[in-house]
Design a protein around this motif. Structure first.
Motif, PDB file in Angstrom:
ATOM      1  N   ASP A  43       4.529  -7.786  -8.999  1.00 16.84           N
ATOM      2  CA  ASP A  43       5.643  -8.150  -8.002  1.00 16.84           C
ATOM      3  C   ASP A  43       6.355  -6.773  -7.768  1.00 16.84           C
ATOM      4  OD1 ASP A  43       5.031 -10.914  -7.273  1.00 16.84           O
ATOM      5  OD2 ASP A  43       6.064 -11.604  -9.041  1.00 16.84           O
ATOM      6  N   GLY A  44       6.932  -6.359  -8.694  1.00 19.81           N
ATOM      7  CA  GLY A  44       7.774  -5.124  -8.761  1.00 19.81           C
ATOM      8  C   GLY A  44       6.890  -3.813  -8.308  1.00 19.81           C
ATOM      9  N   LEU A  45       5.512  -3.706  -8.273  1.00 19.40           N
ATOM     10  CA  LEU A  45       4.785  -2.703  -7.905  1.00 19.40           C
ATOM     11  C   LEU A  45       4.813  -2.820  -6.474  1.00 19.40           C
ATOM     12  CD1 LEU A  45       2.026  -2.471 -10.601  1.00 19.40           C
ATOM     13  CD2 LEU A  45       4.001  -0.767 -10.221  1.00 19.40           C
ATOM     14  N   GLN A  46       4.609  -4.050  -5.977  1.00 21.95           N
ATOM     15  CA  GLN A  46       4.337  -4.352  -4.344  1.00 21.95           C
ATOM     16  C   GLN A  46       5.626  -4.234  -3.870  1.00 21.95           C
ATOM     17  OE1 GLN A  46       1.624  -5.187  -2.557  1.00 21.95           O
ATOM     18  NE2 GLN A  46       2.788  -4.594  -1.041  1.00 21.95           N
ATOM     19  N   ALA A  47       6.809  -4.522  -4.456  1.00 22.94           N
ATOM     20  CA  ALA A  47       8.264  -4.533  -3.860  1.00 22.94           C
ATOM     21  C   ALA A  47       8.467  -2.930  -3.845  1.00 22.94           C
ATOM     22  CB  ALA A  47       9.260  -5.018  -4.814  1.00 22.94           C
ATOM     23  N   GLY A  57       6.611   7.545   2.200  1.00 25.91           N
ATOM     24  CA  GLY A  57       5.475   8.323   1.627  1.00 25.91           C
ATOM     25  C   GLY A  57       5.099   7.753   0.452  1.00 25.91           C
ATOM     26  N   LEU A  58       5.597   6.818  -0.285  1.00 29.04           N
ATOM     27  CA  LEU A  58       5.393   6.552  -1.665  1.00 29.04           C
ATOM     28  C   LEU A  58       4.147   5.845  -1.640  1.00 29.04           C
ATOM     29  CD1 LEU A  58       5.894   6.321  -4.804  1.00 29.04           C
ATOM     30  CD2 LEU A  58       6.846   4.055  -4.373  1.00 29.04           C
ATOM     31  N   VAL A  59       3.210   6.272  -2.329  1.00 32.02           N
ATOM     32  CA  VAL A  59       1.976   5.395  -2.804  1.00 32.02           C
ATOM     33  C   VAL A  59       1.914   4.914  -4.279  1.00 32.02           C
ATOM     34  CG1 VAL A  59      -0.348   5.577  -2.917  1.00 32.02           C
ATOM     35  CG2 VAL A  59       0.506   7.184  -1.190  1.00 32.02           C
ATOM     36  N   VAL A  60       1.657   3.555  -4.193  1.00 30.82           N
ATOM     37  CA  VAL A  60       1.535   3.173  -5.527  1.00 30.82           C
ATOM     38  C   VAL A  60       0.139   2.719  -5.807  1.00 30.82           C
ATOM     39  CG1 VAL A  60       2.017   0.952  -7.149  1.00 30.82           C
ATOM     40  CG2 VAL A  60       3.938   2.136  -5.269  1.00 30.82           C
ATOM     41  N   LEU A  61      -0.331   3.300  -6.725  1.00 36.72           N
ATOM     42  CA  LEU A  61      -2.003   3.014  -6.805  1.00 36.72           C
ATOM     43  C   LEU A  61      -2.192   2.165  -8.133  1.00 36.72           C
ATOM     44  CD1 LEU A  61      -5.058   3.595  -6.473  1.00 36.72           C
ATOM     45  CD2 LEU A  61      -4.653   5.925  -7.707  1.00 36.72           C
ATOM     46  N   ALA A  62      -2.616   1.063  -8.159  1.00 39.61           N
ATOM     47  CA  ALA A  62      -2.816   0.143  -9.205  1.00 39.61           C
ATOM     48  C   ALA A  62      -4.497   0.564  -9.660  1.00 39.61           C
ATOM     49  CB  ALA A  62      -2.850  -1.292  -8.847  1.00 39.61           C
ATOM     50  N   ASN A 113      -0.150 -11.069  -3.461  1.00 30.27           N
ATOM     51  CA  ASN A 113      -0.208 -10.809  -2.380  1.00 30.27           C
ATOM     52  C   ASN A 113      -0.240  -9.086  -2.050  1.00 30.27           C
ATOM     53  OD1 ASN A 113      -0.509 -11.209   0.605  1.00 30.27           O
ATOM     54  ND2 ASN A 113       1.531 -11.391   0.837  1.00 30.27           N
ATOM     55  N   LEU A 114      -0.900  -8.668  -3.057  1.00 28.24           N
ATOM     56  CA  LEU A 114      -0.991  -7.353  -3.038  1.00 28.24           C
ATOM     57  C   LEU A 114      -1.589  -6.563  -1.968  1.00 28.24           C
ATOM     58  CD1 LEU A 114      -1.764  -6.010  -6.577  1.00 28.24           C
ATOM     59  CD2 LEU A 114       0.292  -6.231  -5.809  1.00 28.24           C
ATOM     60  N   THR A 115      -0.877  -5.610  -1.306  1.00 31.29           N
ATOM     61  CA  THR A 115      -1.290  -4.576  -0.311  1.00 31.29           C
ATOM     62  C   THR A 115      -1.532  -3.351  -0.675  1.00 31.29           C
ATOM     63  OG1 THR A 115       0.662  -4.246   0.962  1.00 31.29           O
ATOM     64  CG2 THR A 115      -0.632  -6.083   1.555  1.00 31.29           C
ATOM     65  N   LEU A 116      -1.163  -2.994  -1.738  1.00 32.57           N
ATOM     66  CA  LEU A 116      -1.335  -1.425  -2.150  1.00 32.57           C
ATOM     67  C   LEU A 116      -2.566  -1.193  -2.701  1.00 32.57           C
ATOM     68  CD1 LEU A 116      -1.069  -1.580  -5.617  1.00 32.57           C
ATOM     69  CD2 LEU A 116       1.236  -2.368  -5.086  1.00 32.57           C
ATOM     70  N   PRO A 117      -2.859   0.069  -2.751  1.00 38.55           N
ATOM     71  CA  PRO A 117      -4.275   0.706  -3.173  1.00 38.55           C
ATOM     72  C   PRO A 117      -4.460   0.193  -4.484  1.00 38.55           C
ATOM     73  CG  PRO A 117      -2.778   2.518  -2.303  1.00 38.55           C
ATOM     74  CD  PRO A 117      -1.999   1.166  -2.108  1.00 38.55           C
ATOM     75  N   ALA A 156       7.332  -1.441 -20.862  1.00 32.98           N
ATOM     76  CA  ALA A 156       8.629  -1.952 -20.548  1.00 32.98           C
ATOM     77  C   ALA A 156       9.423  -1.519 -19.317  1.00 32.98           C
ATOM     78  CB  ALA A 156       9.395  -1.858 -21.845  1.00 32.98           C
ATOM     79  N   THR A 157       9.232  -0.416 -18.792  1.00 30.11           N
ATOM     80  CA  THR A 157       9.854   0.126 -17.575  1.00 30.11           C
ATOM     81  C   THR A 157       9.296  -0.408 -16.242  1.00 30.11           C
ATOM     82  OG1 THR A 157      10.117   2.265 -18.900  1.00 30.11           O
ATOM     83  CG2 THR A 157      10.300   2.229 -16.336  1.00 30.11           C
ATOM     84  N   ARG A 158      10.264  -1.374 -15.726  1.00 33.75           N
ATOM     85  CA  ARG A 158       9.783  -1.841 -14.668  1.00 33.75           C
ATOM     86  C   ARG A 158       9.574  -1.198 -13.526  1.00 33.75           C
ATOM     87  NH1 ARG A 158      14.092  -4.642 -16.650  1.00 33.75           N
ATOM     88  NH2 ARG A 158      15.013  -4.051 -14.720  1.00 33.75           N
ATOM     89  N   PRO A 159       8.918  -1.538 -12.394  1.00 39.68           N
ATOM     90  CA  PRO A 159       8.651  -0.557 -11.237  1.00 39.68           C
ATOM     91  C   PRO A 159       9.940  -0.286 -10.526  1.00 39.68           C
ATOM     92  CG  PRO A 159       6.913  -2.187 -11.374  1.00 39.68           C
ATOM     93  CD  PRO A 159       8.073  -2.507 -12.483  1.00 39.68           C
ATOM     94  N   MET A 160      10.699  -1.391 -10.404  1.00 41.94           N
ATOM     95  CA  MET A 160      12.238  -1.345  -9.742  1.00 41.94           C
ATOM     96  C   MET A 160      13.164  -0.950 -10.495  1.00 41.94           C
ATOM     97  SD  MET A 160      11.489  -1.630  -6.399  1.00 41.94           S
ATOM     98  CE  MET A 160      12.913  -2.096  -5.668  1.00 41.94           C
ATOM     99  N   SER A 161      12.878  -0.111 -11.617  1.00 33.31           N
ATOM    100  CA  SER A 161      13.951   0.145 -12.665  1.00 33.31           C
ATOM    101  C   SER A 161      14.661   1.421 -12.106  1.00 33.31           C
ATOM    102  CB  SER A 161      13.386   0.282 -13.872  1.00 33.31           C
ATOM    103  OG  SER A 161      12.477   1.370 -13.950  1.00 33.31           O
ATOM    104  N   ARG A 162      15.829   1.549 -12.617  1.00 30.74           N
ATOM    105  CA  ARG A 162      16.700   2.743 -12.473  1.00 30.74           C
ATOM    106  C   ARG A 162      15.968   4.234 -12.592  1.00 30.74           C
ATOM    107  NH1 ARG A 162      22.639   3.085 -14.413  1.00 30.74           N
ATOM    108  NH2 ARG A 162      22.691   1.480 -12.927  1.00 30.74           N
ATOM    109  N   PRO A 163      14.995   4.178 -13.798  1.00 31.54           N
ATOM    110  CA  PRO A 163      14.463   5.530 -13.948  1.00 31.54           C
ATOM    111  C   PRO A 163      13.397   5.681 -12.971  1.00 31.54           C
ATOM    112  CG  PRO A 163      14.656   4.369 -16.014  1.00 31.54           C
ATOM    113  CD  PRO A 163      15.144   3.410 -14.935  1.00 31.54           C
ATOM    114  N   VAL A 164      12.703   4.910 -12.280  1.00 34.40           N
ATOM    115  CA  VAL A 164      11.520   5.086 -11.468  1.00 34.40           C
ATOM    116  C   VAL A 164      12.296   5.568 -10.188  1.00 34.40           C
ATOM    117  CG1 VAL A 164       9.760   4.272 -10.016  1.00 34.40           C
ATOM    118  CG2 VAL A 164       9.908   3.696 -12.551  1.00 34.40           C
TER     119      VAL A 164
END
Length: 170
Positions: free
Chosen positions: A59-63, A72-77, A102-106, A155-163
């Motif tokens: 969910d976080g990766l898709q968000a 321009g960001l690409v998220v590759l699973a 409902n993933l649409t990322l590559p 443990a670092t979530r995709p929508m976290s401050r570091p990312v």
């Protein structure tokens, strides 16, 4: 926040963009995904699994992808069964991700990310940076210039401050 970004910049590992351009992955949709096609764009590469406690991170990766794709960001699973938590076939993985997230990322086909059978990208990453995924949902953020900006554990979530801070860094 500035201190964090400054610290991140100090640890950036400069890798030639051309090195990334030599890597392709088999796509879960058939054909190939070529990292060279994303030259000049930030790419977050994440080894994933469908039956892991971290699977809700899809969910976080898709968000993250939805929020930053226009920039321009690409998220590759990269689904992997290296930790024995992936479904048996790429078709099962694809259906699971579409139905549940409902993933649409590559996405790549099921791929080894560690050990002697690791995909060449992960072998190169280990050789150049010392990073090897220790579990599912480890993340590698590659800058638009082909540098590895940072690696993150599960443990670092995709929508976290570091990312997000790393994405905002020049």
């Amino acid at each position: 926040m500035r201190l964090f970004v400054a610290t991140l910049v100090m640890f950036v590992l400069t890798l030639p963009a051309a090195a990334l351009e030599r890597f392709t992955f088999p796509s879960i949709d058939g054909g190939t995904l070529d990292l060279g096609d994303w030259r000049g764009q930030p790419v977050l590469v994440v080894n994933t699994a469908s039956q892991c406690g971290f699977t809700p991170q899809y969910d976080g990766l898709q968000a993250l992808y939805d929020r930053y794709a226009d920039q321009g960001l690409v998220v590759l699973a990269v689904p992997s069964d290296d930790f024995n938590q992936e479904l048996a076939t790429a078709n099962e993985v694809k259906a699971f991700c579409e139905i549940n997230f409902n993933l649409t990322l590559p996405m790549t086909d099921i791929t080894h990310v560690r050990g002697p059978q690791a995909h060449p990208f992960y072998k190169w990453l280990r050789q150049e940076t010392g990073f090897t995924p220790k579990w599912n949902f480890n993340k590698v953020l590659i800058g638009p210039d082909g540098t590895v900006i940072e690696t993150y554990g599960s443990a670092t979530r995709p929508m976290s401050r570091p990312v997000e801070a790393a994405l905002a860094a020049p």
